[in-house]
Write a protein that holds these residues in place. Structure first.
Motif, mmCIF file in Angstrom:
data_model
loop_
_atom_site.group_PDB
_atom_site.id
_atom_site.type_symbol
_atom_site.label_atom_id
_atom_site.label_comp_id
_atom_site.label_asym_id
_atom_site.label_seq_id
_atom_site.Cartn_x
_atom_site.Cartn_y
_atom_site.Cartn_z
ATOM 1 N N GLN A 1 45.875 -50.641 6.647
ATOM 2 C CA GLN A 1 44.891 -50.613 5.567
ATOM 3 C C GLN A 1 45.381 -49.789 4.377
ATOM 4 O O GLN A 1 45.046 -50.093 3.231
ATOM 5 C CB GLN A 1 43.551 -50.086 6.082
ATOM 6 C CG GLN A 1 42.864 -51.098 6.985
ATOM 7 C CD GLN A 1 41.400 -50.772 7.207
ATOM 8 O OE1 GLN A 1 41.089 -49.879 7.991
ATOM 9 N NE2 GLN A 1 40.530 -51.483 6.550
ATOM 10 N N VAL A 2 46.165 -48.752 4.632
ATOM 11 C CA VAL A 2 46.770 -48.002 3.529
ATOM 12 C C VAL A 2 47.671 -48.930 2.713
ATOM 13 O O VAL A 2 47.603 -48.970 1.480
ATOM 14 C CB VAL A 2 47.578 -46.795 4.054
ATOM 15 C CG1 VAL A 2 48.433 -46.192 2.937
ATOM 16 C CG2 VAL A 2 46.642 -45.734 4.617
ATOM 17 N N LEU A 3 48.523 -49.677 3.421
ATOM 18 C CA LEU A 3 49.428 -50.602 2.736
ATOM 19 C C LEU A 3 48.651 -51.639 1.931
ATOM 20 O O LEU A 3 48.958 -51.905 0.759
ATOM 21 C CB LEU A 3 50.325 -51.289 3.762
ATOM 22 C CG LEU A 3 51.267 -52.364 3.218
ATOM 23 C CD1 LEU A 3 52.298 -51.761 2.279
ATOM 24 C CD2 LEU A 3 51.960 -53.103 4.360
ATOM 25 N N ILE A 4 47.625 -52.234 2.542
ATOM 26 C CA ILE A 4 46.835 -53.263 1.864
ATOM 27 C C ILE A 4 46.126 -52.680 0.648
ATOM 28 O O ILE A 4 46.036 -53.317 -0.412
ATOM 29 C CB ILE A 4 45.826 -53.894 2.848
ATOM 30 C CG1 ILE A 4 46.582 -54.702 3.903
ATOM 31 C CG2 ILE A 4 44.812 -54.767 2.125
ATOM 32 C CD1 ILE A 4 45.715 -55.179 5.050
ATOM 33 N N CYS B 1 44.062 -42.922 1.294
ATOM 34 C CA CYS B 1 45.456 -43.245 1.624
ATOM 35 C C CYS B 1 46.247 -41.962 1.878
ATOM 36 O O CYS B 1 47.000 -41.867 2.849
ATOM 37 C CB CYS B 1 46.100 -44.034 0.482
ATOM 38 S SG CYS B 1 45.525 -45.744 0.331
ATOM 39 N N LYS B 2 46.079 -40.985 1.005
ATOM 40 C CA LYS B 2 46.790 -39.709 1.142
ATOM 41 C C LYS B 2 46.409 -39.019 2.451
ATOM 42 O O LYS B 2 47.270 -38.506 3.179
ATOM 43 C CB LYS B 2 46.470 -38.807 -0.045
ATOM 44 C CG LYS B 2 47.163 -37.439 -0.018
ATOM 45 C CD LYS B 2 46.869 -36.686 -1.314
ATOM 46 C CE LYS B 2 47.597 -35.341 -1.352
ATOM 47 N NZ LYS B 2 47.004 -34.358 -0.438
ATOM 48 N N THR B 3 45.113 -39.027 2.770
ATOM 49 C CA THR B 3 44.651 -38.386 3.998
ATOM 50 C C THR B 3 45.260 -39.042 5.229
ATOM 51 O O THR B 3 45.760 -38.364 6.135
ATOM 52 C CB THR B 3 43.115 -38.457 4.080
ATOM 53 O OG1 THR B 3 42.552 -37.734 2.981
ATOM 54 C CG2 THR B 3 42.611 -37.864 5.385
ATOM 55 N N ILE B 4 45.248 -40.375 5.271
ATOM 56 C CA ILE B 4 45.772 -41.090 6.433
ATOM 57 C C ILE B 4 47.281 -40.876 6.564
ATOM 58 O O ILE B 4 47.802 -40.673 7.667
ATOM 59 C CB ILE B 4 45.427 -42.591 6.338
ATOM 60 C CG1 ILE B 4 43.915 -42.776 6.490
ATOM 61 C CG2 ILE B 4 46.173 -43.393 7.405
ATOM 62 C CD1 ILE B 4 43.430 -44.183 6.210
ATOM 63 N N HIS C 1 51.703 -37.085 9.397
ATOM 64 C CA HIS C 1 52.704 -36.072 9.042
ATOM 65 C C HIS C 1 53.643 -36.586 7.949
ATOM 66 O O HIS C 1 54.831 -36.246 7.925
ATOM 67 C CB HIS C 1 53.505 -35.638 10.277
ATOM 68 C CG HIS C 1 52.649 -35.241 11.434
ATOM 69 N ND1 HIS C 1 51.903 -34.072 11.444
ATOM 70 C CD2 HIS C 1 52.382 -35.866 12.607
ATOM 71 C CE1 HIS C 1 51.225 -33.995 12.583
ATOM 72 N NE2 HIS C 1 51.496 -35.068 13.298
ATOM 73 N N GLY C 2 53.079 -37.414 7.062
ATOM 74 C CA GLY C 2 53.882 -38.013 6.012
ATOM 75 C C GLY C 2 53.478 -37.536 4.630
ATOM 76 O O GLY C 2 52.701 -36.598 4.464
ATOM 77 N N HIS C 3 54.018 -38.217 3.631
ATOM 78 C CA HIS C 3 53.833 -37.831 2.233
ATOM 79 C C HIS C 3 53.739 -39.100 1.389
ATOM 80 O O HIS C 3 54.453 -40.075 1.644
ATOM 81 C CB HIS C 3 55.024 -36.973 1.782
ATOM 82 C CG HIS C 3 55.007 -36.622 0.329
ATOM 83 N ND1 HIS C 3 54.099 -35.739 -0.226
ATOM 84 C CD2 HIS C 3 55.792 -37.052 -0.705
ATOM 85 C CE1 HIS C 3 54.329 -35.626 -1.526
ATOM 86 N NE2 HIS C 3 55.346 -36.415 -1.831
ATOM 87 N N ILE C 4 52.854 -39.101 0.395
ATOM 88 C CA ILE C 4 52.741 -40.217 -0.533
ATOM 89 C C ILE C 4 52.924 -39.697 -1.954
ATOM 90 O O ILE C 4 52.433 -38.611 -2.292
ATOM 91 C CB ILE C 4 51.381 -40.946 -0.382
ATOM 92 C CG1 ILE C 4 51.322 -42.171 -1.313
ATOM 93 C CG2 ILE C 4 50.208 -40.021 -0.626
ATOM 94 C CD1 ILE C 4 50.127 -43.073 -1.045
ATOM 95 N N SER C 5 53.645 -40.437 -2.772
ATOM 96 C CA SER C 5 53.915 -40.011 -4.152
ATOM 97 C C SER C 5 53.926 -41.241 -5.056
ATOM 98 O O SER C 5 53.933 -42.385 -4.591
ATOM 99 C CB SER C 5 55.266 -39.290 -4.232
ATOM 100 O OG SER C 5 56.320 -40.143 -3.804
ATOM 101 N N VAL C 6 53.930 -40.994 -6.355
ATOM 102 C CA VAL C 6 53.936 -42.086 -7.324
ATOM 103 C C VAL C 6 54.863 -41.752 -8.481
ATOM 104 O O VAL C 6 54.973 -40.589 -8.888
ATOM 105 C CB VAL C 6 52.495 -42.380 -7.842
ATOM 106 C CG1 VAL C 6 51.930 -41.166 -8.576
ATOM 107 C CG2 VAL C 6 52.486 -43.604 -8.745
#
Length: 376
Positions: free
Chosen positions: A256-259, A330-333, A338-343
């Motif tokens: 769902q994060v990806l979608i 998305c950031k929370t999930i 134990h990951g990281h999201i950036s833009v």
């Protein structure tokens, strides 16, 4: 009344799961119950002679992972349960869950015990459920985009006609156009709320993590998105790694994060633009890039993108509404993994959202095959 040792031994002997004790000093299984014969078609008397062939049937993708696990187990750093696959030529894999124990005896010797459960049925059920959820969530996103676009167009036409076309006195046309406009607007809101509710509901359930091949499990929703966007006339592509990359993932939440990220990309990309997803290995991580050549994100908004109810929220190019919660969830999930999201983005030049999560593999040779000194 029997003592506890006798009681637990009786329980182990009668268990429907494989119960065993292994002595690392002599490199031998010193106890295995009758379930071994039933589940793995071996003989309790011949378990040590049969063990090399059994270990050779371990799935090759599990070997480095099990090497790391074995070292922790022998050292007494009690590992969690581990799931492994046993190969059967021409048949589905057989899945097992190992619950380990480590016992230090009074004379200093160590015994390793464990329970081995056949979880093949449960794993296939879970794989089917994840497959269904992936397809359902991708289809919802496609339908919401398609239907929202149609209703927004109807709403805009109704507004134009009401403002530009003169109606006869006492005509009901203005009222009918107002109803059409309101209905279209409410329909768009309802569709988006349905998709957002699905995402929020999933995000608020407990995390169920499995070690999976990330490319394999994400191929399903990516295929679905590609087919749907092609029918809508949009350009969407994706690339997957050539070799399996394993990570510990809640498949439903991560899908769902990806979608959500792909849906956001389409919101801010013109119909003539392109959206792509690239999944690739990195040093100790799996990287997922969601790339578009849309309108981009103003620099002033970027520090606030991942905040709840962010002030950076804005309607899509086709009027799609936003709650300001999607990227925060998305950031929370991702952080739960134990990951990281950036833009990385600039106005007029599109955006690239990147997720990094730790890989499950650990470096090392497949030493698990030599754990009993029976294989090189």
């Amino acid at each position: 009344m029997p003592n506890f040792a006798t009681f637990f031994l009786d329980q182990a002997i009668a268990s429907s799961h494989i119960q065993f004790i292994y002595d690392p000093l002599v490199q031998r299984v010193v106890f295995v119950n009758a379930a071994y014969e039933r589940v793995l078609n071996g003989t309790t008397a011949g378990v040590n002679a049969e063990l090399p062939a059994l270990l050779q049937r371990l799935h090759p993708d599990d070997l480095a992972y099990l090497t790391h696990y074995w070292k922790r187990w022998v050292a007494g750093r009690q590992p969690d349960e581990v799931e492994v696959r046993l190969l059967h030529p021409g048949q589905p894999h057989q899945w097992f869950c190992l619950t380990p124990s480590h016992e230090l005896l009074a004379d200093g010797r160590v015994l390793l015990g464990g329970s081995l459960r056949d979880i093949s049925v449960m794993k296939r059920y879970q794989e089917n459920a994840d497959l269904f959820n992936s397809r359902k969530n991708a289809t919802l996103e496609i339908l919401s985009h398609d239907l929202s676009g149609a209703f927004i167009m109807v709403q805009q036409i109704a507004q134009f006609l009401r403002e530009e076309v003169a109606s006869p006195v006492s005509s009901r046309v203005p009222d009918m156009l107002s109803v059409l406009e309101t209905t279209s607007r409410d329909s768009v809101t309802m569709i988006r709320e349905l998709v957002n509710l699905e995402f929020l509901t999933s995000a608020n359930t407990d995390l169920k993590v499995d070690r999976v091949d990330v490319g394999a499990v994400l191929r399903v929703p990516l295929d679905q998105l590609q087919t749907g966007q092609r029918l809508l006339g949009h350009a969407f592509t994706y690339t997957l790694p050539t070799e399996p990359i394993y990570a510990n993932v809640d498949v439903n939440k991560f899908t769902q994060v990806l979608i959500n990220l792909v849906g956001n990309a389409f919101k801010f990309t013109p119909d003539t633009g392109h959206v792509a997803v690239h999944i690739e290995p990195g040093p100790g991580v799996v990287r997922i890039h969601v790339v578009d050549d849309g309108v981009g994100i103003p620099l002033a908004m970027q520090p606030y993108l991942f905040e709840r109810f962010t002030k950076a929220r804005r309607p899509g190019l086709r009027g799609e509404a936003t709650t300001g919660l999607g990227l925060a969830l998305c950031k929370t999930i991702v952080e739960w993994h134990h990951g990281h999201i950036s833009v990385v983005s600039s106005e007029g030049n599109g955006s690239t959202f990147t997720i990094e999560i730790p890989r499950a593999e650990t470096k090392g040779s497949p030493a698990i095959l030599g754990l009993v000194g029976l294989a090189g």
